[in-house]
Design an enzyme around this catalytic site. Structure first.
Site, PDB file in Angstrom:
ATOM      1  N   ASP A  10      -2.350 -10.610  -2.197  1.00  0.00           N
ATOM      2  CA  ASP A  10      -2.940 -10.064  -0.957  1.00  0.00           C
ATOM      3  C   ASP A  10      -4.394  -9.687  -1.266  1.00  0.00           C
ATOM      4  O   ASP A  10      -4.703  -9.257  -2.369  1.00  0.00           O
ATOM      5  CB  ASP A  10      -2.144  -8.830  -0.532  1.00  0.00           C
ATOM      6  N   HIS A  39      -6.073  -7.247  -0.472  1.00  0.00           N
ATOM      7  CA  HIS A  39      -6.259  -5.819  -0.752  1.00  0.00           C
ATOM      8  C   HIS A  39      -5.506  -5.421  -2.026  1.00  0.00           C
ATOM      9  O   HIS A  39      -4.480  -6.015  -2.350  1.00  0.00           O
ATOM     10  CB  HIS A  39      -5.722  -4.981   0.412  1.00  0.00           C
ATOM     11  N   HIS A  92       0.823  -1.231   0.000  1.00  0.00           N
ATOM     12  CA  HIS A  92       0.000   0.000   0.000  1.00  0.00           C
ATOM     13  C   HIS A  92       0.850   1.271   0.000  1.00  0.00           C
ATOM     14  O   HIS A  92       0.334   2.351  -0.295  1.00  0.00           O
ATOM     15  CB  HIS A  92      -0.918   0.031   1.225  1.00  0.00           C
TER      16      HIS A  92
HETATM   17  C1  X5A Z   1      -1.062  -5.076   3.964  1.00  0.00           C
HETATM   18  C2  X5A Z   1      -2.526  -5.109   4.294  1.00  0.00           C
HETATM   19  C3  X5A Z   1      -4.470  -3.907   4.999  1.00  0.00           C
HETATM   20  C4  X5A Z   1      -4.874  -2.552   5.429  1.00  0.00           C
HETATM   21  C5  X5A Z   1      -6.308  -2.526   5.880  1.00  0.00           C
HETATM   22  C6  X5A Z   1      -6.640  -1.193   6.487  1.00  0.00           C
HETATM   23  N1  X5A Z   1      -3.074  -3.973   4.656  1.00  0.00           N
HETATM   24  N2  X5A Z   1      -7.975  -1.132   6.981  1.00  0.00           N
HETATM   25  O1  X5A Z   1      -3.126  -6.172   4.270  1.00  0.00           O
HETATM   26 ZN    ZN Z   2      -3.967  -7.044   2.697  1.00  0.00          ZN
END
Ligand code: X5A
Ligand code: ZN
Length: 655
Positions: free
Chosen positions: A191, A193, A151
């Site tokens: 992942d 996300h 991220h």
């Molecule tokens: C690296 C990862 C997740 C962030 C979620 C924030 N991050 N709500 O899995």
């Molecule tokens: Zn994640």
């Protein structure tokens, strides 16, 4: 497990050459933690349990074990701004880590005095493994690092990430080490996300093909917005070199991921023909993950990885990203390292078939990208996308069959996992509906459903002002048998960043814990338990054609006895808790809100509290005014108050 006769490091045993697999583990990365030990899913134990499980299984002895290496500023600056690097570096000397609270609420970040060191180690360790694999010193490797990276953007830490570990390693190989001959890199990000940071960093770079498969739900799932959409294909020379596979729903499992592999990633990888693969290996799409809500099994991960080993002579660098169920990440990691170690065919099968929405997404991605990747141009056969039975998993493997014993070990372990993977919504609905249609409940609403026309969307289907999309309604479309109002000693608050139905802004929750000083006004609708289930399905973004109820008669008994009952967490991530507020006549009064563990997350800032958007707030105000509870001014003040007060737990503010 029989270790006898197996030597470490590229060992030859029984005439068989192991692949040389590097593992990075460094306890120092456990020192990054919340400033005052507050609970957080991205916690030190994540990498500890992965490491301990690898040791327990005896695989660390068969790998090349490396300690962590700190990244050099010059390498970090290949993808990050100088300011960002300096900001992370200087965070060590902060006096008050709590003062970063605002940043943490907005960006899902926390800091302590070891954060900087861990972040340098995470990035540097991925660089180190990537360099060794590119050189041929290692065949492949797994950097078990934290904090995660995908991220993190050029100038911004977010989503628990500080430096984009994988992006730093990719840029290092391409820009700093032309001598190693790496010209094309495939980044695979599984992942749960979206890897927003990685996407941005290589947006115009055709040397790096970035593939991310993630839960997106129309921008409602973190990190949200449009970035994770399949329309984001890159720009300029990088056009076509960014591929997003955005799931429309949670609960995706092995079958969904393998369909994305077979019909998108693998054909594209064949065309792209990478020199090395960097894998953003988050395990938060794993079954049991509290954040991901998906259901990939260790077996599924091992097949996905095995399929990637057919490329770049198996030069794969795995870097840990997310993954928050300790048990799931430990098992998934082990399954992957066993794949890296052993060039075995993997057998197994899955009872699953992909969701309809999965085929919809895959078809859309293929259509959007086929101009750049001709192998995506063909229509998928209707036999495939309408299949009723699982397709057997077929692996084209270049392996020989000498290593049977290892294959059996793996299968043995996988079969012990005993994970339930069937998909309830692919089956035809049965008698539960007629059973539950005979029981009445009062459904107590405190959010937008207080406005009757909006609530009726859940029963009769439809869409009212402010909603971004229609509801399908309940199977039983009869109107509520009664409407009344009540006031309960629970705390109303607004949280999460956006929803499918209302777009940006927080939505209403009520604390399942009562406090005499709190008040939530609720509109009660007398409906059947069958309809209540359909409301629950829709509130949680699920289809209403489930084979079983999400809240059945046993659950009703439990909730009347205990006051509240959590629902299956990965089915109901939003309103995963049914609370009994009392009775009206012989009919129980039920409301739905989040679980106590989510309350804790709201209180700690891990899940954000956020004020409602105008359209949503207006719906609540209309409900309260038309219900005769408040004047318009009073209703506004009530909502404003709930939206601005901090959330207290057990009388103590967590802020
Ligand atoms: C690296 C990862 C997740 C962030 C979620 C924030 N991050 N709500 O899995
Ligand atoms: Zn994640």
């Amino acid at each position: 497990m029989n270790m006898a006769g197996k030597t470490s490091v590229n060992g030859e045993s029984n005439g068989k050459v192991h692949r040389k697999v590097g593992l990075v583990y460094d306890e120092t990365m456990c020192k990054h933690d919340t400033p005052h030990g507050e609970a957080h899913p991205e916690r030190p134990d994540r990498i500890r349990v992965i490491w301990e499980n690898l040791q327990l299984a005896g695989v660390t002895q068969r790998c090349v074990v490396l300690g962590g290496t700190k990244a050099e500023d010059a390498h970090l600056q290949l993808v990050h701004t100088k300011d960002h690097v300096n900001l992370v570096k200087s965070s060590t000397n902060k006096k008050d880590y709590q003062s970063d609270r605002i940043a943490s609420l907005v960006n899902s970040i926390y800091l302590n005095r070891s954060t900087s060191e861990a972040a340098y180690l995470a990035a540097g360790s991925v660089v180190e493994v990537a360099e060794k694999v590119a050189k041929g010193e290692l065949d492949s490797g797994f950097a078990i690092v934290r904090p995660p990276g995908h991220h993190a953007e050029a100038d911004e830490a977010m989503g628990f990430c500080f430096f984009n570990n994988v992006a730093v390693a990719a840029s290092y190989l391409l820009d700093e080490r032309p001598d190693l001959g790496v010209k094309k890199i495939l980044i695979v990000d599984w992942d749960v996300h979206h890897g927003n940071g990685t996407q941005k960093m290589f947006w115009e770079d055709p040397r790096v093909l970035v593939f991310s498969v993630h839960r997106r739900e129309d921008g409602g799932f973190y990190p949200g917005g449009d970035a994770g959409s399949y329309n984001m294909v890159g720009e300029g020379p990088g056009e076509g070199f960014n591929i997003n596979v955005p799931w429309e729903q949670g609960r995706c499992g092995d079958a969904d991921y393998l369909a994305a592999w077979d019909h998108i990633l693998i054909p594209v990888a064949k065309e792209f023909n990478p020199d090395i693969i960097l894998l953003s290996a988050g395990f938060d799409a794993a079954i049991g993950d509290p954040l991901g809500g998906c259901r990939v099994t260790p077996y599924g991960y091992s097949v996905m990885l095995k399929k990637l080993m057919e490329f770049a002579q198996g030069k794969i660098v795995m870097a840990l990203e997310g993954g928050y169920n300790l048990d799931s990440i430990a098992k998934s990691s082990l399954a992957c390292v066993q794949v890296l170690l052993e060039d075995n065919p993997i057998q197994g099968s899955s009872e699953e078939i992909p969701f309809m929405s999965t085929w919809r997404v895959i078809q859309a991605v293929r259509k959007r990208l086929c101009a750049y990747w001709p192998s995506l141009a063909d229509e998928l056969s209707s036999k495939l996308i309408n299949q009723k039975t699982p397709t057997p998993i077929v692996l084209t493997s270049n392996s020989n069959s000498e290593a049977k014993d290892n294959a059996h070990e793996l299968l043995d372990q996988l079969s012990k996992l005993n994970i339930e993977t069937h998909k309830v919504d692919t089956k035809v609905s049965t008698s539960w509906r007629s059973d539950l249609s005979k029981v009445d409940v009062w459904y107590a609403s405190f959010g937008s459903n207080m406005w009757k026309p909006r609530f009726l969307c859940y029963i009769q289907g439809g869409q009212v002002e402010g909603m971004t999309k229609p509801c399908v309604g309940s199977m039983d479309k009869s109107p509520p048998k009664g409407i009344t109002w009540g006031t309960y000693p629970n705390r109303l608050f607004f949280g999460r960043e956006s929803t499918n139905v209302w777009g940006k802004g927080g939505v209403a929750f009520t604390n399942p814990l009562t406090n005499p000083n709190d008040q939530t006004h609720m509109c009660l609708y007398r409906i059947t338990l069958e309809q209540f289930n359909d409301v629950l399905f829709q509130e949680n973004g699920l289809n209403v054609d489930f084979a079983s109820p999400i809240f059945g008669l046993t659950a009703l008994q439990l909730v009347e006895k205990n006051g509240s009952t959590p629902l299956e967490a990965d089915l109901a991530p939003w309103y995963g808790n049914v609370v009994c507020l009392g009775r009206e006549g012989d009919v129980p009064i039920l409301t739905m809100t989040c679980t106590l563990s989510v309350i804790e997350k709201f209180a700690s800032g891990e899940v954000p509290l956020s004020p409602p958007a105008k359209a949503y707030a207006n719906t609540l105000i209309r409900g309260l005014v038309e219900g005769g509870i408040f004047s318009e001014e009073e209703a506004e003040a009530y909502i404003d108050d709930a939206a601005s007060k901090p959330l207290y737990i057990n009388g103590a503010s967590r802020f």
